[in-house]
Motif scaffolding. Structure first.
Motif, PDB file in Angstrom:
ATOM      1  N   GLY A   1       0.490  -1.091  -0.098  1.00  0.00           N
ATOM      2  CA  GLY A   1      -0.132  -0.232   0.206  1.00  0.00           C
ATOM      3  C   GLY A   1       1.405   1.320  -0.331  1.00  0.00           C
ATOM      4  O   GLY A   1       1.924   1.373   0.688  1.00  0.00           O
ATOM      5  N   GLN A   2       0.393   1.785  -0.713  1.00  0.00           N
ATOM      6  CA  GLN A   2       1.419   3.537  -0.873  1.00  0.00           C
ATOM      7  C   GLN A   2       0.089   4.843  -1.014  1.00  0.00           C
ATOM      8  O   GLN A   2       0.738   5.091  -1.167  1.00  0.00           O
ATOM      9  N   ALA A   3      -0.916   3.938  -0.495  1.00  0.00           N
ATOM     10  CA  ALA A   3      -1.824   5.335  -0.094  1.00  0.00           C
ATOM     11  C   ALA A   3      -1.022   6.657   0.823  1.00  0.00           C
ATOM     12  O   ALA A   3      -0.752   6.337   1.772  1.00  0.00           O
ATOM     13  N   ARG A   4      -2.111   7.807   0.143  1.00  0.00           N
ATOM     14  CA  ARG A   4      -1.428   8.717   1.431  1.00  0.00           C
ATOM     15  C   ARG A   4      -2.114  10.277   0.642  1.00  0.00           C
ATOM     16  O   ARG A   4      -2.445  10.243  -0.298  1.00  0.00           O
ATOM     17  N   PRO A   5      -1.972  10.848   1.920  1.00  0.00           N
ATOM     18  CA  PRO A   5      -3.139  11.830   1.794  1.00  0.00           C
ATOM     19  C   PRO A   5      -2.834  12.316   1.064  1.00  0.00           C
ATOM     20  O   PRO A   5      -1.292  13.374   0.546  1.00  0.00           O
TER      21      PRO A   5
ATOM     22  N   ILE B   1      -6.680  11.843  -3.248  1.00  0.00           N
ATOM     23  CA  ILE B   1      -7.324  10.956  -2.571  1.00  0.00           C
ATOM     24  C   ILE B   1      -8.919  12.182  -1.512  1.00  0.00           C
ATOM     25  O   ILE B   1      -9.556  11.598  -1.598  1.00  0.00           O
TER      26      ILE B   1
ATOM     27  N   MET C   1      -8.642  11.246   5.615  1.00  0.00           N
ATOM     28  CA  MET C   1      -8.446  10.620   5.093  1.00  0.00           C
ATOM     29  C   MET C   1      -6.883   9.711   5.434  1.00  0.00           C
ATOM     30  O   MET C   1      -7.104   8.715   5.022  1.00  0.00           O
TER      31      MET C   1
ATOM     32  N   CYS D   1      -5.690   6.118   5.050  1.00  0.00           N
ATOM     33  CA  CYS D   1      -5.012   5.773   3.937  1.00  0.00           C
ATOM     34  C   CYS D   1      -4.270   4.677   4.809  1.00  0.00           C
ATOM     35  O   CYS D   1      -3.319   3.494   4.184  1.00  0.00           O
ATOM     36  N   LYS D   2      -4.035   4.703   6.260  1.00  0.00           N
ATOM     37  CA  LYS D   2      -3.567   4.073   7.076  1.00  0.00           C
ATOM     38  C   LYS D   2      -4.201   2.920   6.906  1.00  0.00           C
ATOM     39  O   LYS D   2      -3.512   1.416   6.728  1.00  0.00           O
TER      40      LYS D   2
ATOM     41  N   ASN E   1      -3.565   1.763   3.609  1.00  0.00           N
ATOM     42  CA  ASN E   1      -1.914   0.991   3.627  1.00  0.00           C
ATOM     43  C   ASN E   1      -2.234  -0.499   4.427  1.00  0.00           C
ATOM     44  O   ASN E   1      -0.443  -1.862   4.135  1.00  0.00           O
TER      45      ASN E   1
END
Length: 136
Positions: free
Chosen positions: A1-5, A9, A20, A24-25, A28
């Motif tokens: 997982g590379q989602a970041r605010p 998003i 957000m 993301c947490k 990921n």
């Protein structure tokens, strides 16, 4: 997982009142073990009225999986029936079909039907399915 605010998003989650950083947490944490970093995945998100949410991580797009299997970085600018951009084996097609079949909306479809869909996507991308002993 590379989602970041970030803006992408934020535009999707902001109007729904979803935190957000929390999304993301959780995203990921859930995707760390599923796929390698940088693999695009689809997410179905359900925002609830109390500003909580649930989400389901789905498999990567078929086109991404086909490009990975064929060793192609991008599809052609125009598809030719004669000239292939890359090749995949029937075994790779069935492996991709197994990954796609695990998605929530496809569990009831026979593997052969999902594989035919993968072959159709491959053809539209200029990737040919290579039979054993067939010349490239």
């Amino acid at each position: 997982g590379q989602a970041r605010p970030g803006p992408a998003i934020g535009q999707a989650l902001g109007p729904l009142g979803i935190n957000m950083a929390e999304f993301c947490k959780q995203f990921n944490d859930q995707t760390d073990t599923l796929y390698s970093k940088g693999t695009p995945v689809s997410v179905q998100l359900a925002a609830l009225s109390d500003r909580t949410f649930t989400f389901e991580v789905r498999s990567p797009p078929t086109s991404y999986l086909l490009k990975q299997a064929a060793g192609v970085t991008k599809g052609p600018s125009h598809v030719s029936a004669e000239k292939a951009v890359g090749y995949v084996t029937p075994e790779q097609v069935y492996e991709i079909a197994r990954v796609k079949q695990r998605d929530g909306m496809r569990w009831h479809l026979p593997l052969e039907g999902v594989a035919k869909s993968v072959i159709g996507t491959a053809k539209s991308m200029g990737i040919h399915v290579q039979e054993a002993g067939e010349e490239k």
